[in-house]
Design an enzyme around this catalytic site. Sequence first.
Site, PDB file in Angstrom:
ATOM      1  N   ASP A   1       0.860  -1.179   0.000  1.00  0.00           N
ATOM      2  CA  ASP A   1       0.000   0.000   0.000  1.00  0.00           C
ATOM      3  C   ASP A   1       0.903   1.238   0.000  1.00  0.00           C
ATOM      4  O   ASP A   1       1.768   1.366   0.877  1.00  0.00           O
ATOM      5  CB  ASP A   1      -0.876  -0.048   1.271  1.00  0.00           C
ATOM      6  CG  ASP A   1      -1.975   0.987   1.255  1.00  0.00           C
ATOM      7  OD1 ASP A   1      -1.717   2.126   0.828  1.00  0.00           O
ATOM      8  OD2 ASP A   1      -3.093   0.648   1.671  1.00  0.00           O
TER       9      ASP A   1
ATOM     10  N   TYR B   1      -8.905  15.713  -4.732  1.00  0.00           N
ATOM     11  CA  TYR B   1      -8.126  15.230  -5.884  1.00  0.00           C
ATOM     12  C   TYR B   1      -7.294  16.374  -6.492  1.00  0.00           C
ATOM     13  O   TYR B   1      -6.099  16.213  -6.747  1.00  0.00           O
ATOM     14  CB  TYR B   1      -9.081  14.648  -6.927  1.00  0.00           C
ATOM     15  CG  TYR B   1      -8.383  13.942  -8.074  1.00  0.00           C
ATOM     16  CD1 TYR B   1      -7.788  12.698  -7.886  1.00  0.00           C
ATOM     17  CD2 TYR B   1      -8.324  14.509  -9.346  1.00  0.00           C
ATOM     18  CE1 TYR B   1      -7.158  12.034  -8.933  1.00  0.00           C
ATOM     19  CE2 TYR B   1      -7.704  13.855 -10.396  1.00  0.00           C
ATOM     20  CZ  TYR B   1      -7.120  12.616 -10.195  1.00  0.00           C
ATOM     21  OH  TYR B   1      -6.489  11.964 -11.233  1.00  0.00           O
TER      22      TYR B   1
ATOM     23  N   LYS C   1      -3.188  16.613  -6.790  1.00  0.00           N
ATOM     24  CA  LYS C   1      -2.468  16.608  -8.075  1.00  0.00           C
ATOM     25  C   LYS C   1      -1.637  17.883  -8.267  1.00  0.00           C
ATOM     26  O   LYS C   1      -0.617  17.872  -8.950  1.00  0.00           O
ATOM     27  CB  LYS C   1      -3.450  16.388  -9.226  1.00  0.00           C
ATOM     28  CG  LYS C   1      -4.105  14.997  -9.186  1.00  0.00           C
ATOM     29  CD  LYS C   1      -3.080  13.861  -9.217  1.00  0.00           C
ATOM     30  CE  LYS C   1      -3.691  12.489  -9.202  1.00  0.00           C
ATOM     31  NZ  LYS C   1      -2.711  11.401  -9.223  1.00  0.00           N
TER      32      LYS C   1
ATOM     33  N   THR D   1     -10.126   4.394 -18.131  1.00  0.00           N
ATOM     34  CA  THR D   1      -9.721   3.377 -17.151  1.00  0.00           C
ATOM     35  C   THR D   1     -10.887   3.194 -16.177  1.00  0.00           C
ATOM     36  O   THR D   1     -11.904   3.882 -16.271  1.00  0.00           O
ATOM     37  CB  THR D   1      -8.481   3.814 -16.334  1.00  0.00           C
ATOM     38  OG1 THR D   1      -8.860   4.906 -15.499  1.00  0.00           O
ATOM     39  CG2 THR D   1      -7.313   4.220 -17.210  1.00  0.00           C
TER      40      THR D   1
HETATM   41  N1  NAD Z   1      -7.711   7.887 -15.846  1.00  0.00           N
HETATM   42  C1  NAD Z   1      -7.597   9.194 -15.940  1.00  0.00           C
HETATM   43  O1  NAD Z   1      -8.362   9.858 -16.647  1.00  0.00           O
HETATM   44  C2  NAD Z   1      -6.499   9.931 -15.211  1.00  0.00           C
HETATM   45  C3  NAD Z   1      -6.324  11.284 -15.518  1.00  0.00           C
HETATM   46  C4  NAD Z   1      -5.338  11.988 -14.847  1.00  0.00           C
HETATM   47  C5  NAD Z   1      -4.533  11.370 -13.913  1.00  0.00           C
HETATM   48  N2  NAD Z   1      -4.721  10.044 -13.643  1.00  0.00           N
HETATM   49  C6  NAD Z   1      -3.865   9.457 -12.627  1.00  0.00           C
HETATM   50  O2  NAD Z   1      -3.173   8.340 -13.171  1.00  0.00           O
HETATM   51  C7  NAD Z   1      -2.960   7.366 -12.142  1.00  0.00           C
HETATM   52  C8  NAD Z   1      -3.512   6.023 -12.598  1.00  0.00           C
HETATM   53  O3  NAD Z   1      -4.893   6.172 -12.836  1.00  0.00           O
HETATM   54  P1  NAD Z   1      -5.817   5.065 -13.532  1.00  0.00           P
HETATM   55  O4  NAD Z   1      -6.805   5.802 -14.328  1.00  0.00           O
HETATM   56  O5  NAD Z   1      -4.992   4.019 -14.141  1.00  0.00           O
HETATM   57  O6  NAD Z   1      -6.594   4.525 -12.236  1.00  0.00           O
HETATM   58  P2  NAD Z   1      -7.135   3.086 -11.842  1.00  0.00           P
HETATM   59  O7  NAD Z   1      -8.107   3.319 -10.760  1.00  0.00           O
HETATM   60  O8  NAD Z   1      -7.574   2.305 -13.041  1.00  0.00           O
HETATM   61  O9  NAD Z   1      -5.825   2.375 -11.272  1.00  0.00           O
HETATM   62  C9  NAD Z   1      -5.175   2.850 -10.120  1.00  0.00           C
HETATM   63  C10 NAD Z   1      -4.380   1.725  -9.498  1.00  0.00           C
HETATM   64  O10 NAD Z   1      -3.762   2.245  -8.303  1.00  0.00           O
HETATM   65  C11 NAD Z   1      -3.915   1.287  -7.278  1.00  0.00           C
HETATM   66  N3  NAD Z   1      -3.932   1.893  -5.953  1.00  0.00           N
HETATM   67  C12 NAD Z   1      -4.891   2.689  -5.422  1.00  0.00           C
HETATM   68  N4  NAD Z   1      -4.606   2.978  -4.146  1.00  0.00           N
HETATM   69  C13 NAD Z   1      -3.429   2.345  -3.859  1.00  0.00           C
HETATM   70  C14 NAD Z   1      -2.634   2.249  -2.695  1.00  0.00           C
HETATM   71  N5  NAD Z   1      -2.999   2.854  -1.572  1.00  0.00           N
HETATM   72  N6  NAD Z   1      -1.508   1.519  -2.767  1.00  0.00           N
HETATM   73  C15 NAD Z   1      -1.134   0.883  -3.898  1.00  0.00           C
HETATM   74  N7  NAD Z   1      -1.861   0.938  -5.039  1.00  0.00           N
HETATM   75  C16 NAD Z   1      -2.990   1.657  -5.007  1.00  0.00           C
HETATM   76  C17 NAD Z   1      -5.267   0.639  -7.569  1.00  0.00           C
HETATM   77  O11 NAD Z   1      -5.400  -0.616  -6.902  1.00  0.00           O
HETATM   78  C18 NAD Z   1      -5.252   0.539  -9.074  1.00  0.00           C
HETATM   79  O12 NAD Z   1      -4.713  -0.675  -9.525  1.00  0.00           O
HETATM   80  C19 NAD Z   1      -3.647   7.914 -10.887  1.00  0.00           C
HETATM   81  O13 NAD Z   1      -2.705   8.550 -10.055  1.00  0.00           O
HETATM   82  C20 NAD Z   1      -4.638   8.910 -11.445  1.00  0.00           C
HETATM   83  O14 NAD Z   1      -4.964   9.907 -10.505  1.00  0.00           O
HETATM   84  C21 NAD Z   1      -5.685   9.304 -14.267  1.00  0.00           C
END
Ligand code: NAD
Length: 256
Positions: A62, A156, A160, A191
Amino acid sequence: MTTRVAFITGAAQGIGEAISLRMAADGIDVALFDIRSKEKQLDTVASQIVAKGRKALIVPGDVTSEEEVKNAILKTVETFGGLDIVVANAGILGPLQSLHETSVEEFRQVQAVNVEGVFFCYKYAAQQMIKQGRGGRIIGASSIAGKKPAPRSSPYAASKFAVRGLTQVAAQELAPHNITVNAYAPGVIQTEMTSFPGDLQLGGPGMVIKKHMGLPADMDIGQPSEVAGLVAFLVRPEARFITGQSISINGGTQFD
Ligand SMILES: NC(=O)c1ccc[n+]([C@@H]2O[C@H](COP(=O)([O-])OP(=O)(O)OC[C@H]3O[C@@H](n4cnc5c(N)ncnc54)[C@H](O)[C@@H]3O)[C@@H](O)[C@H]2O)c1
């Protein structure tokens, strides 16, 4: 040249999974970090990496636990013999509601994952890379919300923006060690994070979050592999002069 080693958090799905697979495709061995309940998904990602001819290590944990991040990075180094790339990708969206309706517990939970988690990754990546003395690449997950946030996303957005701050400070501190520190700042990427039960009713993937962000309904959304492509470039030798940046990848939703 010896094979480079990457440590990636949130590697079980979405953007982290895509980055892990792209690293492997580019000849890099990968340590996959995600919460324990995602071990099955981590196994699948690991098998795909092995099928590409690279090594994979699963280090469940985690990111909110400093000990778990520290030990996972130590295990990665012990197993693969070094560390060249760390991608602090794990993150959560948190509640989409007004600031005045948000509890301190909800606020802190998002900061614990998205800010402290990134801080721990940057810290132990830096310690190891400085010790090795062969440079390195550290990359964090910011967001369009870290530049131009939408309403009803205060935990959030704050988290960020914080990733950009950490990235800018670490980039300056680590430059003398030939370690670059950057972040990606995506718009809407398809995602689980951006998938909501109401999407289909509104017309397809990403519709609920687009509506929330005030984006046009017909605006294209990005794919995890496209963010992985940006990360793949940032870890290439010719990206050595890029550091301290939070690079927008958003289909033109917002301009720096
Ligand atoms: N999808 C989007 O549109 C988007 C846009 C901007 C930024 N992001 C950022 O990109 C990153 C990945 O996003 P995503 O869309 O793939 O999200 P997602 O929810 O599909 O995947 C996130 C992953 O992080 C893991 N995770 C969450 N909390 C955790 C913890 N405490 N310890 C270890 N692992 C943990 C989850 O289990 C999951 O596998 C994130 O930081 C998100 O904020 C995503």
